[in-house]
Design an enzyme around this catalytic site. Structure first.
Site, PDB file in Angstrom:
ATOM      1  CD  GLN A 166      -2.712   1.363   2.448  1.00 47.76           C
ATOM      2  OE1 GLN A 166      -2.289   1.948   3.445  1.00 47.76           O
ATOM      3  NE2 GLN A 166      -3.904   0.799   2.397  1.00 47.76           N
ATOM      4  CE  LYS A 168      -1.200   4.781   4.491  1.00 50.23           C
ATOM      5  NZ  LYS A 168      -2.641   4.504   4.578  1.00 50.23           N
ATOM      6  CG  ASP A 197      -4.939   4.556   1.756  1.00 57.77           C
ATOM      7  OD1 ASP A 197      -4.927   3.950   2.836  1.00 57.77           O
ATOM      8  OD2 ASP A 197      -5.766   5.465   1.496  1.00 57.77           O
ATOM      9  CD  GLU A 222      -7.253   1.692   1.261  1.00 57.40           C
ATOM     10  OE1 GLU A 222      -6.755   0.650   0.761  1.00 57.40           O
ATOM     11  OE2 GLU A 222      -7.235   1.926   2.488  1.00 57.40           O
ATOM     12  CG  ASP A 245      -9.691   2.962   4.895  1.00 64.33           C
ATOM     13  OD1 ASP A 245      -8.493   2.648   4.978  1.00 64.33           O
ATOM     14  OD2 ASP A 245     -10.431   3.035   5.894  1.00 64.33           O
ATOM     15  CE  LYS A 269      -7.946   2.866   9.029  1.00 64.56           C
ATOM     16  NZ  LYS A 269      -8.327   3.221   7.648  1.00 64.56           N
ATOM     17  CB  ALA A 298      -6.487   3.766  12.913  1.00 60.70           C
ATOM     18  CD1 TRP A 324      -0.989  -2.747   7.375  1.00 68.47           C
ATOM     19  CD2 TRP A 324      -1.722  -1.821   9.274  1.00 68.47           C
ATOM     20  NE1 TRP A 324      -0.163  -1.692   7.678  1.00 68.47           N
ATOM     21  CE2 TRP A 324      -0.582  -1.118   8.830  1.00 68.47           C
ATOM     22  CE3 TRP A 324      -2.348  -1.427  10.456  1.00 68.47           C
ATOM     23  CZ2 TRP A 324      -0.072  -0.022   9.518  1.00 68.47           C
ATOM     24  CZ3 TRP A 324      -1.846  -0.337  11.153  1.00 68.47           C
ATOM     25  CH2 TRP A 324      -0.706   0.354  10.678  1.00 68.47           C
TER      26      TRP A 324
HETATM   27  C1  0XW Z   1      -2.965   1.160   6.640  1.00 68.15           C
HETATM   28  N1  0XW Z   1      -3.975   1.455   7.602  1.00 68.15           N
HETATM   29  C2  0XW Z   1      -4.881   0.354   7.863  1.00 68.15           C
HETATM   30  C3  0XW Z   1      -3.306   1.864   8.860  1.00 68.15           C
HETATM   31  C4  0XW Z   1      -3.156   3.349   8.819  1.00 68.15           C
HETATM   32  O1  0XW Z   1      -3.658   3.949   9.943  1.00 68.15           O
HETATM   33  C5  0XW Z   1      -3.930   3.826   7.670  1.00 68.15           C
HETATM   34  C6  0XW Z   1      -4.777   2.676   7.308  1.00 68.15           C
HETATM   35  C7  0XW Z   1      -5.301   2.787   5.901  1.00 68.15           C
HETATM   36  O2  0XW Z   1      -5.296   1.867   5.120  1.00 68.15           O
HETATM   37  O3  0XW Z   1      -5.830   3.862   5.633  1.00 68.15           O
HETATM   38 MG    MG Z   2      -6.752   3.190   3.876  1.00 66.74          MG
END
Ligand code: 0XW
Ligand code: MG
Length: 373
Positions: A166, A168, A197, A222, A245, A269, A298, A324
């Site tokens: 993933q 960012k 994401d 994402e 998300d 989450k 998170a 995760w």
């Molecule tokens: C990767 N995560 C599950 C943990 C981080 O807090 C952000 C979140 C996501 O995917 O947004």
């Molecule tokens: Mg996310």
């Protein structure tokens, strides 16, 4: 199985700092030292269930770690005296005592699942309907960084067996995001999956620009924009699968997004949904509609990590976007022996005993922040 009908006798609430030891930054903020909230829920037979809820940064979502603990000062007294095995009653009682605040309710709900497993001698995965696997796929986050660093990190992760990355993005010039995406996609081995994401970090125009600039990149996008409305407008204008998300707040919203063919998958989450009880219904819906989902959170330690892995172990691999662990970034274990960890791209279900499979020495959390009985 214990014969007595248990009731919740005491709830202890702890703060547990989990500082990021390596850089972990998202479009809105970098993780510094989030204080996780731990709930120890003790029943009338002395059985203890543990729950946890931890936000990564105050900016990344509506809840924050202080609001979680202040909500627990209202929620905890409301469930004292209730049978912790009656999950629907626990959740309706919490709903009647405080609106919203799902991230706080989740900590109590997860503690009840752990306690029920300990009372019945079953794992949480069994209570969730049974695990399909003991080894749950995971994904690893590459924070916002230069294209060169992102490329190097992606290469390193794949050598370690990570098959889902993933990346960012957001919060900077869009050209830098496009460069980083292309740099990472250039080093992906066959079979490695890329998700980009932005944690709500792009405008609609920026998201369209990225999708057009990365037509040849196999990736998902994402939560590219902040609001549900933006995602609905954006979906027909991009060429890449859209993963939802932060906007995936509850089953009603999630089901509407699937019916409208907006969501090609979800980043879920457990604490945002409100715990394992509501999350089980979301999981069943995703399986029923063949919608890919992750089971993550998170931030947090072994307790929320084990909850995510337990749920993830019940999701068919064809739909499993992964569990995760924040532990990779803070390196704290509450249970040094059984605490979930990543090995070769997967996380094994903790096997320390029934419930979440953890053996917790409560001393590790120090003095309780709150005690309700
Ligand atoms: C990767 N995560 C599950 C943990 C981080 O807090 C952000 C979140 C996501 O995917 O947004
Ligand atoms: Mg996310």
């Amino acid at each position: 199985m214990r014969k007595t009908t248990p009731t919740i006798k005491e709830i202890r609430v702890y703060r547990m700092p989990l500082p990021a030891k390596t850089l972990y930054n998202m479009s809105s903020s970098a993780v510094l030292t989030p204080e996780s909230t731990i709930v120890a829920l003790i029943d009338s037979d002395g059985v203890i269930g543990y729950g946890e809820s931890c936000m990564a940064t105050p900016q990344a979502q509506e809840a924050n770690n202080d609001s979680i603990r202040s909500s627990l000062s209202i929620l905890s007294p409301s469930v004292i005296g209730i049978n912790p095995m009656e999950l629907d009653l626990i959740n309706s009682t919490m709903e009647n005592s405080l609106k919203g605040e799902t991230e706080a309710k989740a900590a109590i709900d997860i503690a009840c699942w752990d306690l029920i497993g300990k009372r019945l001698g079953k794992s949480v995965a069994e209570l969730l309907g049974g695990n399909i696997t003991d080894e749950v796929i995971t994904y690893h986050v590459v924070g916002i960084t230069s294209p060169e660093n992102a490329e190097k990190e992606a290469e390193r992760l794949q050598v370690e067996g990570i098959s889902r990355i993933q990346l960012k993005a957001g919060g900077r010039a869009i050209e830098n995001d496009i460069e980083a995406i292309k740099a990472v996609s250039g080093v992906l081995k066959g079979g490695t999956v890329l998700d980009v994401d932005t944690n709500r970090g792009w405008t609609e125009d920026e998201a369209i620009q990225v999708s057009n600039a990365c037509l040849e990149v196999s990736m998902s996008m994402e939560q590219p924009c902040a609001s549900e409305e933006e995602l609905y407008r954006l979906k027909p204008k991009i060429f890449h699968p859209l993963i939802v998300d932060e906007s995936a707040t509850d089953l009603n919203t999630i089901s509407k997004m699937v019916s409208a063919s907006i969501a090609d998958g979800f980043g879920l989450k457990i604490t945002r949904i409100g715990g394992l009880t509501p999350m089980k219904a979301v999981r069943d819906f995703c399986i029923e509609t063949q919608t890919p989902m992750s089971s993550d959170d998170a931030w947090g330690g072994d307790i929320i990590g084990a909850a995510g892995v337990a749920l993830g172990s019940t999701v068919p691999s064809s739909l499993n976007r992964g569990a995760w662990l924040a532990n990779t970034y803070h390196q704290v274990h509450y249970d040094p022996v059984n605490g979930p960890r990543i090995e070769n791209g997967i996380i094994k279900l903790p096997k320390g005993g029934p419930g979440l499979g953890l053996v917790i020495d409560e001393e590790i959390f120090g003095k309780p922040d709150q005690v309700h009985n």
